[in-house]
Design an enzyme around this catalytic site. Structure first.
Site, mmCIF file in Angstrom:
data_model
loop_
_atom_site.group_PDB
_atom_site.id
_atom_site.type_symbol
_atom_site.label_atom_id
_atom_site.label_comp_id
_atom_site.label_asym_id
_atom_site.label_seq_id
_atom_site.Cartn_x
_atom_site.Cartn_y
_atom_site.Cartn_z
ATOM 1 N N LEU A 228 0.570 -1.204 0.762
ATOM 2 C CA LEU A 228 -0.407 -0.195 -0.267
ATOM 3 C C LEU A 228 0.602 0.968 0.153
ATOM 4 O O LEU A 228 1.720 1.481 1.278
ATOM 5 C CB LEU A 228 -1.182 0.005 1.322
ATOM 6 C CG LEU A 228 -1.256 -1.422 1.380
ATOM 7 C CD1 LEU A 228 -3.091 -1.048 2.515
ATOM 8 C CD2 LEU A 228 -2.843 -1.565 0.125
ATOM 9 N N GLU A 229 0.824 2.192 -1.002
ATOM 10 C CA GLU A 229 1.611 3.486 -0.994
ATOM 11 C C GLU A 229 0.797 4.652 -0.414
ATOM 12 O O GLU A 229 -0.747 4.658 0.154
ATOM 13 C CB GLU A 229 2.586 3.868 -2.335
ATOM 14 C CG GLU A 229 3.106 2.014 -2.421
ATOM 15 C CD GLU A 229 3.466 2.131 -3.791
ATOM 16 O OE1 GLU A 229 4.196 3.403 -4.284
ATOM 17 O OE2 GLU A 229 3.732 1.407 -3.852
ATOM 18 N N SER A 230 1.002 5.775 -1.235
ATOM 19 C CA SER A 230 0.070 6.966 -1.224
ATOM 20 C C SER A 230 -1.408 7.683 -1.586
ATOM 21 O O SER A 230 -1.933 7.358 -0.594
ATOM 22 C CB SER A 230 0.753 8.662 -1.586
ATOM 23 O OG SER A 230 1.068 7.938 -2.850
ATOM 24 N N ALA B 224 -2.929 4.647 -1.005
ATOM 25 C CA ALA B 224 -4.635 3.935 0.276
ATOM 26 C C ALA B 224 -4.698 4.152 1.605
ATOM 27 O O ALA B 224 -4.893 3.851 2.164
ATOM 28 C CB ALA B 224 -3.559 1.790 0.101
#
Length: 530
Positions: free
Chosen positions: A329-331, A333
């Site tokens: 999960l990155e920005s 999410a």
């Protein structure tokens, strides 16, 4: 099992085989094991000419030439060679080999067999089944593991000559008048060390560390295979090289209200994809499904979302046969301190682990979400740390992305270490293993993980990420520093961590598109570690 006489014959065949091409070697330097060679550099070695495919040091051209290897064989030198590179005459070689073979056989598990073998000639990429017989390099072999036998990587699994042939094949007999002995004792003292050398390792990478119950090999190469074409192309899982230990399939899609879905690229066939996963798993590979990515999201805001998330993930695992899940999960999410996605993801993984006791779990956060907690402990900074801490018993591997986010602040020096440097890679791993103070000590401390739970995360090449690329030489140096306290730069661990797990990359697709410039040098190096 390794058969030492086959290894001896394979070396002889590799070094002294006759090639129809002639090359003027008068101006070619003699290969040196300590020399550093870049792509396109030509050398001579044992009366043959070779050209480097990429950066290499220490890889003998005689045993590292061929498809996807460090060197290309250009041909035999035409006579204008350096005297230091010319071997003994072919007649003396033949006599020596015959002498070694005839004087070395002291006991045998099978009788001497003469004449040609009736089995077909081995061909890389052919679909072989278990117990099927083939012949190659003058001997006959029985397939033991169908997936490896059928590999396209002849350099690795060609029976009798590949670097790892005895992981896939078992020697049956010689196709000439030579004993297929499995117990050899040389009567010639000058050759006994060669004839009796063999390996007894029962698994790749040696013995696991205490407390390490992971299905991973001791040192692993992990790669993301992406289910979309971002310019690198879409490839079948069946075409992923055997050098990869873990294949992370990217990515699951957010289907709303907590549900997730896996939508296969239209260029691929679903039934074939499921069969490819099964085949990889049968070969001992780990295939997992990843949540997130640069633009990916999940919906985990309440109890209903959580139930749907767990049930839909379980359905995908059951349908496709995945070994587990990966959290990337990155920005997009919304992973922030205090966000419901953090605690709900922890609960989801624990519920999935109870349904699938052997569930493989990995994470690939960007470094501000993890080591960034040393600088600040709010917003995104260190936001993954509560999730990592609560899932440390379920977590198989954490490979933080050391790219696309600039340098790294650490407790080891006042300045930040620049991306791609040996110091940054070593320091980032030490923080995860030894722990580190949060917000410069004002918010407590993160307790370190086991070294076997940690790997480096790096781009596979210049086109795989916007920034943060590291040379494969620096990557191997960093791993060497962490595992053996050699090749370090200024950051030197207080002790070696030989159980340090390995290296992850984005991505397998880009690595294939770029000519395997990452997987071969890094994967081959990992295999040399104890």
């Amino acid at each position: 099992m390794k058969n030492p006489i086959v290894l001896w014959l394979a070396v002889c065949a590799s070094v002294f085989s006759v090639n129809s091409f002639a090359v003027n070697c008068a101006n070619l330097p003699v290969w040196s094991s300590t020399g550093v060679y870049t792509g396109g550099t030509q050398v001579q070695h044992l009366a043959k000419a070779y050209e480097a495919n990429w950066w290499t040091q220490g890889q003998n051209p005689a045993s590292h030439s061929g498809q996807w290897q460090e060197w290309d064989l250009l041909g035999n030198c035409d006579g204008a060679t350096s005297s230091s590179s010319v071997p003994a005459s072919s007649s003396s070689i033949s006599s020596s080999v015959s002498s070694v073979i005839s004087s070395s056989v002291a006991s045998s598990s099978s009788s001497v067999v003469g004449g040609n073998c009736a089995s077909p000639q081995y061909a890389a990429g052919t679909a072989y089944s278990a117990n099927q017989l083939v012949q190659n390099a003058g001997s006959e072999y029985r397939c033991m593991i169908a997936g490896w036998c059928s590999s396209t990587a002849a350099w690795a699994y060609a029976p009798g000559t590949g670097m790892h042939w005895d992981d896939a094949w078992d020697l049956v007999r010689s196709c000439g008048a030579v004993s297929s002995s499995s117990s050899l004792v040389s009567s010639s003292s000058s050759n006994s060390s060669v004839i009796n050398s063999s390996s007894s390792s029962s698994m790749p990478g040696g013995v696991r560390a205490p407390g390490d119950s992971s299905p991973l090999p001791r040192h692993a190469l992990v790669g993301y295979w992406h289910n979309f074409n971002n310019g690198s192309g879409v490839i079948r899982l069946a075409d992923v090289d055997d050098i990869w230990d873990v294949i992370v399939v990217a990515f699951v899609d957010d289907a709303g209200n907590g549900n997730v879905a896996f939508n296969l690229d239209p260029a691929l066939n679903k039934a074939q994809f499921i069969a490819d996963i099964a085949a990889k798993r049968a070969e001992g590979k780990i295939v997992v499904l990843s949540y997130g990515g640069e633009k990916g999201t999940v919906t985990l805001n309440n109890a209903t979302n959580l139930t749907n998330f767990v049930n839909s993930t379980a359905a995908i695992i059951n349908e496709y046969g995945f070994d587990g899940v990966d959290i990337d999960l990155e920005s997009g999410a919304g992973v922030l301190h205090g966000a419901p996605v953090i605690q709900n993801m922890v609960a989801a993984i624990k519920q999935l682990h109870s349904r699938f006791p052997n569930l493989y779990v990995s994470m690939a956060p960007e470094h501000p979400y993890v080591q960034g907690g040393h600088v600040a402990y709010s917003g995104i900074w260190g936001a993954y740390l509560p999730m990592i801490d609560q899932l440390r018993n379920e977590l198989d591997l954490l490979h933080v992305q050391l790219y696309n986010n600039g340098g790294l602040a650490t407790p080891y020096a006042a300045q930040s270490y620049q991306a791609g440097t040996v110091d940054m890679m070593v320091a980032s791993a030490l923080m995860l293993i030894e722990g580190f103070p949060l917000a410069y000590g004002s918010a407590g401390n993160f307790t370190g993980l086991r070294a076997d739970q940690v790997a480096l995360g790096l781009p596979s090449g210049p086109r795989a990420a916007g920034s943060g690329q590291a040379t494969t030489a620096n990557i191997n140096r960093a791993v060497d520093c962490l595992t053996r306290l050699t090749s370090c730069d200024t950051v030197i661990p207080s002790r070696a961590y030989p159980e340090f797990r390995g290296v992850m990359t984005w991505s397998i697709n880009w690595d294939v598109n770029d000519g395997r410039i990452f997987s071969i040098p890094v994967g081959t190096f990992l295999e040399t570690l104890p």
